[in-house]
Motif scaffolding. Structure first.
Motif, short mmCIF file in Angstrom:
data_model
loop_
_atom_site.label_atom_id
_atom_site.label_comp_id
_atom_site.label_asym_id
_atom_site.label_seq_id
_atom_site.Cartn_x
_atom_site.Cartn_y
_atom_site.Cartn_z
N GLN A 15 -1.92 -5.36 1.03
CA GLN A 15 -3.30 -5.76 0.90
C GLN A 15 -3.41 -6.78 -0.23
O GLN A 15 -2.74 -6.68 -1.25
CB GLN A 15 -4.19 -4.57 0.62
CG GLN A 15 -5.66 -4.89 0.59
CD GLN A 15 -6.51 -3.64 0.42
OE1 GLN A 15 -6.01 -2.55 0.20
NE2 GLN A 15 -7.81 -3.82 0.52
N TYR A 71 -5.03 -8.21 5.05
CA TYR A 71 -3.80 -7.42 5.20
C TYR A 71 -2.70 -8.28 5.81
O TYR A 71 -2.96 -9.09 6.69
CB TYR A 71 -4.03 -6.21 6.12
CG TYR A 71 -5.02 -5.22 5.60
CD1 TYR A 71 -4.65 -4.29 4.63
CD2 TYR A 71 -6.32 -5.19 6.07
CE1 TYR A 71 -5.57 -3.36 4.15
CE2 TYR A 71 -7.24 -4.27 5.60
CZ TYR A 71 -6.85 -3.36 4.64
OH TYR A 71 -7.76 -2.45 4.17
N GLN A 74 0.85 -1.18 0.00
CA GLN A 74 0.00 0.00 0.00
C GLN A 74 0.89 1.24 0.00
O GLN A 74 1.91 1.28 0.68
CB GLN A 74 -0.91 0.01 1.23
CG GLN A 74 -1.86 -1.16 1.28
CD GLN A 74 -2.81 -1.16 0.11
OE1 GLN A 74 -3.62 -0.27 -0.04
NE2 GLN A 74 -2.68 -2.15 -0.76
#
Length: 118
Positions: A114, A100, A58
């Protein structure tokens, strides 16, 4: 005289060990660049393969342990190591794969990954 410059067996052994170490480092770097598209000297690979799927990094700021536990929904435990040998932590509440996972990059600092929807 330095063991590397010596012309006897010890010098040959030292040169052979240095050559093998350099070859291993070069091959590991080539493997990481080819498969994971990340250099060996980074602590944040772009993709991590876990639980039968790919997790993508991310583009958010690193999180603390408390923030990672809150995002994951429970207590984190190490589940594997990343391609660059950093611990990967996740919360698995059952047989389902987590949404996650977190790569530990500091004492209490994690990078968030993710699962991708491929």
């Amino acid at each position: 005289m330095s063991p590397v410059l010596a012309t006897n067996r010890a010098g040959n052994l030292v040169r052979a060990l240095i050559t093998i170490a350099l070859l291993v480092l070069i091959m590991r770097t080539a493997y990481l660049l080819w498969v994971f598209h990340t250099p060996a000297w980074t602590s944040r690979p772009h993709d991590v393969h876990y639980c039968g799927g790919w997790y993508e990094r991310q583009e958010t700021a690193d999180v603390s342990g408390a923030q990672a536990r809150k995002l994951a929904g429970g207590r984190l435990r190490q589940v594997m190591r990343s391609p660059v040998l950093r611990p990967i932590a996740a919360y698995r509440s059952g047989s389902a794969c987590p949404r996650y996972i977190f790569a530990k990059v500091g004492e209490d600092t994690y990078v968030t990954y993710q699962v991708t929807d491929d």
